[in-house]
Each structure stands twice: as structure tokens, then as C-alpha cells.
Design a protein around this motif. Structure first.
Motif, PDB file in Angstrom:
ATOM      1  N   SER A   1       1.631  -2.862  -0.354  1.00 55.51           N
ATOM      2  CA  SER A   1       1.678  -2.015  -1.154  1.00 55.51           C
ATOM      3  C   SER A   1       2.470  -2.035  -2.351  1.00 55.51           C
ATOM      4  N   VAL A   2       3.571  -3.041  -2.578  1.00 56.53           N
ATOM      5  CA  VAL A   2       4.438  -3.244  -3.622  1.00 56.53           C
ATOM      6  C   VAL A   2       4.094  -4.470  -4.211  1.00 56.53           C
ATOM      7  N   SER A   3       2.865  -5.252  -3.932  1.00 58.15           N
ATOM      8  CA  SER A   3       2.856  -6.568  -4.459  1.00 58.15           C
ATOM      9  C   SER A   3       2.372  -6.522  -6.099  1.00 58.15           C
TER      10      SER A   3
ATOM     11  N   ILE B   1       8.661   3.961  -7.891  1.00 61.34           N
ATOM     12  CA  ILE B   1       8.281   4.891  -6.746  1.00 61.34           C
ATOM     13  C   ILE B   1       6.682   4.243  -6.360  1.00 61.34           C
ATOM     14  N   VAL B   2       6.523   3.983  -5.106  1.00 65.24           N
ATOM     15  CA  VAL B   2       5.318   3.627  -4.522  1.00 65.24           C
ATOM     16  C   VAL B   2       4.660   4.248  -3.550  1.00 65.24           C
TER      17      VAL B   2
ATOM     18  N   VAL C   1      12.642  -0.707  -5.243  1.00 63.26           N
ATOM     19  CA  VAL C   1      11.100  -0.204  -5.234  1.00 63.26           C
ATOM     20  C   VAL C   1      11.309   0.485  -4.104  1.00 63.26           C
ATOM     21  N   ILE C   2      10.820   1.679  -4.040  1.00 57.73           N
ATOM     22  CA  ILE C   2      10.827   2.557  -2.844  1.00 57.73           C
ATOM     23  C   ILE C   2       9.460   3.000  -2.448  1.00 57.73           C
ATOM     24  N   ILE C   3       9.128   2.915  -1.247  1.00 61.29           N
ATOM     25  CA  ILE C   3       7.776   3.403  -0.835  1.00 61.29           C
ATOM     26  C   ILE C   3       7.807   4.533  -0.286  1.00 61.29           C
TER      27      ILE C   3
ATOM     28  N   ILE D   1      12.318  -0.567  -0.210  1.00 63.54           N
ATOM     29  CA  ILE D   1      12.738   0.359   0.651  1.00 63.54           C
ATOM     30  C   ILE D   1      11.653   1.330   1.319  1.00 63.54           C
ATOM     31  N   MET D   2      11.341   0.947   2.600  1.00 60.76           N
ATOM     32  CA  MET D   2      10.306   1.534   3.481  1.00 60.76           C
ATOM     33  C   MET D   2      10.845   2.736   3.696  1.00 60.76           C
TER      34      MET D   2
END
Length: 310
Positions: A109-111, A79-80, A50-52, A8-9
Motif C-alpha cells: 500500500s505504500v509503494s 498517512i496511507v 509513512v504510517i499505514i 509503520i504498520m
């Protein structure tokens, strides 16, 4: 079958909305749009979230939704942070740049958290459960490590994605059956004298059809996207002197279109007739609340949303 993740962006600044729109409550028990997205994703079979976000909204995020998600869901939540200074080696942030670099950088950023197929969405868009179910089926059956990666994109009917309160940006898709041929980031889309108009990246006016297929940044990838994005991000930064370095964004629709033109990927369009709603503008808020209340009243969602059995 593969496990699948939802990414989620939520690092956008929300400038047109006038605040941190991703954290605005809309549901009867203080739920935000992201609550309903995660609920739908879990129902559809996604295994990890995964939440950015931006680091500066972390405390607000945890107080408003993060702690609730950790307590109420039984799947991993990560959380990223997306930051403008998360750049490849040898590159630096232009003086005065404070905003992140757009949706392409968000995915990069989530790699380190993703080894499986994943679905990307915007935090402030409501997509409808059908698109999650169809995308999860595609991703869970994806073949990893293909020489030519195959992704998926949720295709919405354009007229179902417009706001009554101002113009919007959409990726307008050209398709050959279920195959995506191209996607063009199109700006200032709105009804004008009963005709849908917009502008392309060169500023030229366009006339659009209500039945055109539009992308809402709901796109399914395999981890193969990361290597492709890294190379494209370096190209973007190398050409930054030809753009406004304070505002230029590395956008997924633009990158995806380049990859299609270069015949490096295939993309299957997962079509949906669902009605989008979201909070591009503050005046969208009453309609979003009303739409969610209707879905609660017809039994699509419980109230409160996060009951123990969910």
C-alpha cells in the motif's frame, strides 16, 4: 548515501487487545508507542515517515498523534490507508471480508510513496533505539537495483520478546552467521513449565530455545520488494479457495521465507539484545507504562517527548 524512510504498520484490528491498541496512551504526556518509535527513528537518521492505518480510524489517529507529529517533527509525514479492496486488477474481495489482507498487503500500500530504502515496523511494538540505528546504517548504504536484492532484519533474542500475559506470534529465524537462512511464522509461543513452546503453521507443537533469534516485523527493504510482493500477492489470492477467505492473511514472514527458499533475495540479520515490549494484550499495559517511565527516568527520553529542540 541513500535517504531512508520508516514505514509503520498500524492498520491491525487489535482483537486480542480489545480495542485500537495502536492509539492507547502510555507516556506521561499522552504519548503512544508510535511516538517513541518515530522519535527513535528520527534520532537514528531516518528522513521520512509513512504510517499505514485504516480509513475508519483516521479522525482518531489525527487527534491522538497525527496532528502532534506534523507540528513537532521537521520531516515529511505521510498517512496511507490499507483497505481489503486494494487488490490487483482482476481480483475482488470475497463477500463478507472486512479486514485488510495482512502485513504483505500493508507494504504494497505504500509503494507509490517510497522510492528509497525503508524500514518496516509494527505500530504497537517498542523496539529500542539500537535496532533503528543499526538498520538505518544498513539501509543508507544499500545498493539499489541489485539483480539479487539485499534486505535486513532486526533479530531479537526470543526470551526478550515474550509477554507475561499470554502467547505471542514470532518469526523464528535460522541464521548462518549474519545471514538469514529461513524464517518460520510460529504461533502460541509462551513459557510452559519453564520451557518455551509454540506451534508451527501446521499446528505441530515446537520446543524453542530462549536464545533463538526472533523477528518482530522490523525489516529493512529496498523498493525492489514491491515487484516481488505483487507477484506473491497474486499467488496468495489465486490459492484463496484453499484457505479461510474471511481470515487468511498475506504475511511478510511467510513471503520472505519463500523468497529465501527461491534464492531471490539475501537478508542480513541485524542482531540486538534489546528487550521488546508491546501491547498484544490489555494486561500488558502496566508493564509498558513502567518500562517507558524507567527509560524517561534514566534520560533516554525527555518528558514531554516532543520538545521543540527534538
Amino acid at each position: 548515501m541513500n535517504i531512508t524512510s520508516l514505514v509503520i504498520m498500524a492498520a491491525g484490528l487489535g482483537s486480542r487487545y480489545g480495542g485500537i491498541k495502536q492509539l492507547e496512551p502510555f507516556g506521561p504526556d499522552g504519548e503512544i508507542i508510535m511516538d517513541y518509535s518515530i522519535f527513535d527513528a528520527i534520532k537514528a537518521g531516518f528522513d521520512k515517515i509513512v504510517i499505514i492505518i485504516r480509513e475508519d480510524i483516521y479522525d482518531d489517529f489525527m487527534n491522538i498523534i497525527g496532528n502532534r507529529l506534523i507540528k513537532s517533527t521537521n520531516i515529511p509525514i505521510h498517512i496511507v490507508f490499507q483497505s481489503p479492496d486494494s487488490l490487483p486488477a482482476g481480483y475482488s474481495v470475497p463477500t463478507g471480508r472486512t479486514k485488510p489482507w495482512g502485513t504483505g498487503q500493508a507494504i504494497l500500500s505504500v509503494s507509490e510513496y517510497i522510492d528509497e530504502p525503508f524500514l518496516v515496523i509494527n505500530a504497537d511494538d517498542f523496539y529500542g533505539r539500537e535496532a533503528y540505528v543499526k538498520s538505518q546504517i544498513f539501509l543508507s548504504n544499500s545498493i539499489l537495483n541489485l539483480e539479487k536484492p539485499k534486505f535486513c532484519l532486526a533479530g531479537y533474542v526470543l526470551e526478550n520478546t515474550l509477554s507475561n500475559n499470554g502467547s505471542v506470534t514470532r518469526g523464528i529465524c535460522k541464521c548462518d552467521g549474519g545471514k538469514l537462512i529461513s524464517i518460520e511464522e510460529t504461533f502460541e509461543i509462551k513459557y510452559e513449565n519453564d520451557v518455551i513452546t509454540g506451534r508451527n503453521s501446521s499446528g505441530n507443537s515446537l520446543s524453542l530455545s530462549p536464545s533463538d533469534i526472533a523477528s518482530m516485523n522490523m525489516i529493512g527493504f529496498t523498493p525492489a520488494i514491491f515487484t516481488l510482493l505483487e507477484e506473491k500477492f497474486k499467488n496468495f489470492l489465486d490459492e484463496l479457495n484453499t484457505k479461510d477467505p474471511m481470515k487468511a492473511e498475506f504475511l511478510i514472514p511467510v513471503v520472505l521465507n519463500e523468497l529465501l527458499n527461491e534464492n531471490l533475495v539475501d537478508v542480513e540479520v541485524v542482531k540486538t539484545t534489546a528487550n521488546w515490549f508491546g501491547v498484544t494484550f490489555r494486561d500488558d499495559r502496566p508493564q509498558v507504562k513502567a518500562s517507558l517511565n524507567e527509560l524517561i527516568n534514566n534520560g533516554t527520553y525527555p518528558a514531554p517527548l516532543w520538545r521543540p529542540e527534538c
